[in-house]
Enzyme design. Structure first.
Site, PDB file in Angstrom:
ATOM      1  N   HIS A  37      18.797  72.029 117.452  1.00  0.00           N
ATOM      2  CA  HIS A  37      20.056  71.279 117.368  1.00  0.00           C
ATOM      3  C   HIS A  37      19.949  70.196 116.294  1.00  0.00           C
ATOM      4  O   HIS A  37      20.861  70.006 115.496  1.00  0.00           O
ATOM      5  CB  HIS A  37      20.348  70.565 118.699  1.00  0.00           C
ATOM      6  N   SER A 186      15.258  76.944 122.261  1.00  0.00           N
ATOM      7  CA  SER A 186      16.419  77.104 123.134  1.00  0.00           C
ATOM      8  C   SER A 186      16.290  76.113 124.282  1.00  0.00           C
ATOM      9  O   SER A 186      15.173  75.841 124.749  1.00  0.00           O
ATOM     10  CB  SER A 186      16.438  78.528 123.695  1.00  0.00           C
TER      11      SER A 186
END
Ligand code: AMP
Length: 280
Positions: A37, A186
């Protein structure tokens, strides 16, 4: 960094920012932030005057209730991480704020992109994704929005969504960020048991070996080889592996010279479902 829980306060603040032709980059997330991210956010920061990140675990895109209930929630840690990358604005709403008290999916037609791969195994998933991303894009009204190639099918579907609804927003895809051992980062990785975490790099290793075979073997032989490799693995269960055209996401039956292809995979590591892909 300003943190907003409601879209009315967020919009009010953005009105002030958007004057003087300042560009706004947007990175929607479901939180439990990791370096994948942050790589998106850092890139967006270089390309825009202001960055908005959203953290919202969207209930309508989960076909599995337990996956939704157990989705990690680490908001305080996320806020600290966002400060390290100089994020300007965080929108962290609840469902009723995003959905105006009516938490349901709309139905979309993404010209068949939604019926491939994840669409076959996660019922209603892309209607949920389409619904929330359209709402978020309409709330934030960014110049550009950034999505990871980790969810490559989602990225293509969002490009289609923006095109079909004439939203004046550029959608940018960014490469997959991996752990040192190759596992695609993830939020769900934190839920892996020790044994499954140690096994999980096998997924990317197999994708890399399939990529090598792509140059030498016929395209229908490679999925069969992948199935065999996973059958030998004691802890990982293959859900699907497919080689598909990057644009249409249709399974490749023969290789055309000017097309681009990717290998796409979904694997269960115990209860945790992991996806990954590689460009061929
Ligand atoms: P998520 O919070 O999982 O919904 O992801 C939010 C955004 O980050 C999506 O556009 C994802 O594709 C992207 N993303 C998630 N993991 C990675 C990764 N390992 N590398 C690059 N982008 C990622």
């Amino acid at each position: 960094m300003k943190v907003f829980k409601t879209k009315s306060e967020l919009k009010q603040h953005l009105l002030g920012l958007k004057t003087n032709d300042k560009s706004v980059g947007f990175v929607p997330t479901m939180g439990a932030l990791h370096q994948g991210h942050l790589s998106l956010i850092k890139h967006a920061k270089k390309k825009n005057d202001f960055i908005v990140v959203s953290i919202f675990v969207n209930p309508t895109q989960f076909d599995n209730k337990e996956d939704l209930e157990k989705y990690p929630n680490t908001l305080d840690k996320d806020i600290s991480l966002l400060k390290t990358v100089s994020c300007d604005v965080l929108y962290a709403p609840n469902g009723n704020d995003v959905y105006d008290n009516n938490i349901v999916s709309q139905n979309f037609n993404f010209d068949g992109l939604e019926h491939q791969m994840e669409g076959k195994f996660r019922d209603g998933h892309f209607n949920g994704v389409g619904t929330v991303v359209k709402k978020l894009l309409e709330i934030v009204e960014p110049d550009k929005a950034y999505f990871g190639e980790k969810d490559f099918q989602q990225l293509q579907i969002i490009k289609k969504l923006v095109k079909k609804h004439n939203l004046p927003i550029k959608i940018k895809g960014r490469p997959i960020f991996r752990e040192e051992d190759g596992l695609a980062m993830s939020s769900r990785n934190t839920r892996l048991t020790k044994g499954h975490r140690e096994s999980a790099p096998f997924i990317y290793k197999t994708l890399k070996r399939a990529k090598i075979k792509f140059g030498t073997k016929s395209v229908d032989k490679i999925p069969k080889w992948v199935v065999k490799e996973f059958k030998k693995h004691p802890l990982l269960e293959l859900e699907y592996f497919t080689i598909a055209d990057e644009k249409t996401l249709q399974t490749a039956t023969k290789i055309e010279k000017n097309q681009k292809y990717r290998g796409f995979i979904a694997v269960f590591a115990g209860e945790i479902r992991l996806i990954d892909n590689i460009r061929f």
